[in-house]
Design a protein around this motif. Structure first.
Motif, mmCIF file in Angstrom:
data_model
loop_
_atom_site.group_PDB
_atom_site.id
_atom_site.type_symbol
_atom_site.label_atom_id
_atom_site.label_comp_id
_atom_site.label_asym_id
_atom_site.label_seq_id
_atom_site.Cartn_x
_atom_site.Cartn_y
_atom_site.Cartn_z
ATOM 1 N N LEU A 124 -5.721 5.973 -2.971
ATOM 2 C CA LEU A 124 -5.296 5.972 -1.587
ATOM 3 C C LEU A 124 -4.720 7.332 -1.232
ATOM 4 N N VAL B 178 -1.915 -3.209 -5.413
ATOM 5 C CA VAL B 178 -1.364 -3.692 -4.261
ATOM 6 C C VAL B 178 -1.645 -5.233 -4.321
ATOM 7 N N SER C 227 0.889 -1.071 0.126
ATOM 8 C CA SER C 227 -0.197 -0.083 0.004
ATOM 9 C C SER C 227 0.794 1.130 0.025
ATOM 10 N N GLY D 80 0.081 2.255 -3.524
ATOM 11 C CA GLY D 80 -1.464 2.580 -3.240
ATOM 12 C C GLY D 80 -1.896 3.975 -3.761
ATOM 13 N N LEU E 271 -5.200 0.141 -5.399
ATOM 14 C CA LEU E 271 -5.585 -1.220 -4.635
ATOM 15 C C LEU E 271 -5.485 -2.380 -5.680
#
Length: 419
Positions: A200, A95, A82, A86, A92
């Protein structure tokens, strides 16, 4: 005898009998009922291949993977992935790919990886606003990297069929595995950017990143540790597998401090079950291979390919098309053990390096793991995401493209894998 065996095998599969049982019963019947061999000798043919010393690597690698994957390791790896990717488009999804690549160097099992990572990452992706079908697609596709990253169970099986070096296969598989990972990360990036998936926005200090990297380092070093020992000739693959178990116990017990009696028992039970399934297929495939070889089937197929297809490039294309088709219906270990003897004969006839053939088979049959109608990682990931298979398959289009490109590269650019 060969015809009766193949007919019986297909009929058992149509009756939804497990592959291992179908192979054992059809092979035993072909030898003892339609062939000249007594039942006792047929049973010995089934039992004999399980007594191979190199095959001891399989349960030990499975045990080391089970010990490391069942503790804090997964959380550490996901946290590190992450931090690294991320924040980018499709982060994601990336990831999942990074996690699968590292987990592949620990578990060696695509199905175990899809289950372990999928249960962590697919719900997280859905909470962040990613479509569940996309999360299942990324997990099912990227988890097949475990079939290539050392310690790869399929590569060990191919080595037993072809008498190839396990160390050479492990080393040759690293670059194709990394190519798959890079291609799938690019696919996640472009899909995420085009469809505007959430990104993220986690902020980490350098100290936090260093701490996360340090705690995940033991897992990151596992495949490196295996390749170095094999490349330097310090230990055989079987010895390396035993060292890997000791390494997993040390990492879990001393570094992560999450080793419990329950975890050890669960890992042992999982190892026994998984090894039993693999050994059943190995035993059954041996009797099938004996029947095919005694009937001259591999040699006849190789002669036909050389006479009618003639050019090695066309023969390699035909091998890939056959494997793509077979991979849609047979699981990877069974397909390797069944088709291995015939394809080895063809490879020898056209001068194809057996290490290259092994990598071709693993990449090719791995595609079948996330391809309907019997894609194991596809069904596992779809079940975790609670999505229809059709919806997940639509999301898999860019990942199929990546896998086919890597397959063509390992098939026609041998310099990538033969050093």
């Amino acid at each position: 005898m060969t015809v009766q065996m193949l007919v019986a095998f297909v009929l058992f599969l149509l009756m939804a009998m497990p592959v291992g049982y179908s192979l054992v019963i059809s092979g035993w019947a072909a030898l003892s009922v339609f062939g000249p061999m007594p039942s006792s000798m047929a049973l010995m043919k089934i039992f004999q291949p399980t007594q191979s010393f190199p095959l001891l690597a399989i349960p030990f690698f499975i045990l080391s993977g089970s010990l490391m994957m069942s503790g804090k390791l997964g959380q550490k790896l996901v946290g590190l992935a992450s931090m690294l990717v991320g924040k980018y488009h499709g982060g994601l999804g990336q990831v999942s790919v990074v996690g699968s690549t590292v987990f592949g160097g620990v578990s060696g099992s695509s199905v175990a990886e899809a289950s372990a990572l999928g249960s962590m990452l697919i719900p997280w992706q859905k909470r962040e606003g990613y479509p569940g079908a996309f999360g299942a697609a990324v997990t099912s596709a990227s988890s097949v990297i475990a079939g290539l990253m050392p310690p790869s169970i399929p590569l060990i099986l191919f080595a037993t069929v072809s008498n190839s070096s396990i160390a050479s296969l492990f080393i040759a598989a690293v670059i194709p595995a990394l190519m798959l990972a890079a291609g799938m990360m690019l696919a996640c990036y472009f899909v995420g950017k085009r469809r505007e998936f959430p990104r993220l926005k986690l902020k980490h200090t350098r100290a936090e990143m260093r701490s996360t990297l340090f705690t995940a380092l033991p897992a990151l070093l596992m495949p490196v540790f295996i390749v170095v020992l094999l490349r330097a000739g310090i230990a055989t693959p079987t010895e390396v597998s035993i060292i890997a178990v000791a390494y997993a116990l040390m990492v879990s017990g001393i570094i992560y401090r999450d080793l419990t009696g329950e975890r050890v028992m669960a890992a042992l039970v999982n190892t026994v079950i998984t090894t039993g399934i693999v050994m059943l297929i190995i035993a059954a495939a041996n009797i099938i291979a004996y029947i095919l070889t005694s009937g001259g089937v591999p040699q006849a197929v190789a002669q036909w390919a050389v006479e009618y297809l003639k050019h090695p490039l066309l023969i390699i294309l035909a091998i890939n098309l056959l494997l793509l088709f077979i991979g849609m219906f047979l699981d990877l270990p069974a397909a390797i053990l069944l088709l291995g003897p015939t394809l080895v004969s063809i490879a020898n006839a056209i001068g194809l390096d057996l290490v290259q053939l092994g990598i071709m088979m693993c990449v090719n049959l791995s595609i079948g793991l996330f391809t309907p109608p019997i894609g194991t990682t596809l069904f596992v990931s779809a079940a975790i995401a609670r999505e229809r298979i059709g919806a997940v398959v639509k999301e898999l289009a860019p990942f199929y493209l990546v896998a086919i490109i890597v397959l063509l590269l390992v098939s026609y650019v041998p310099a990538l894998i033969i050093y």
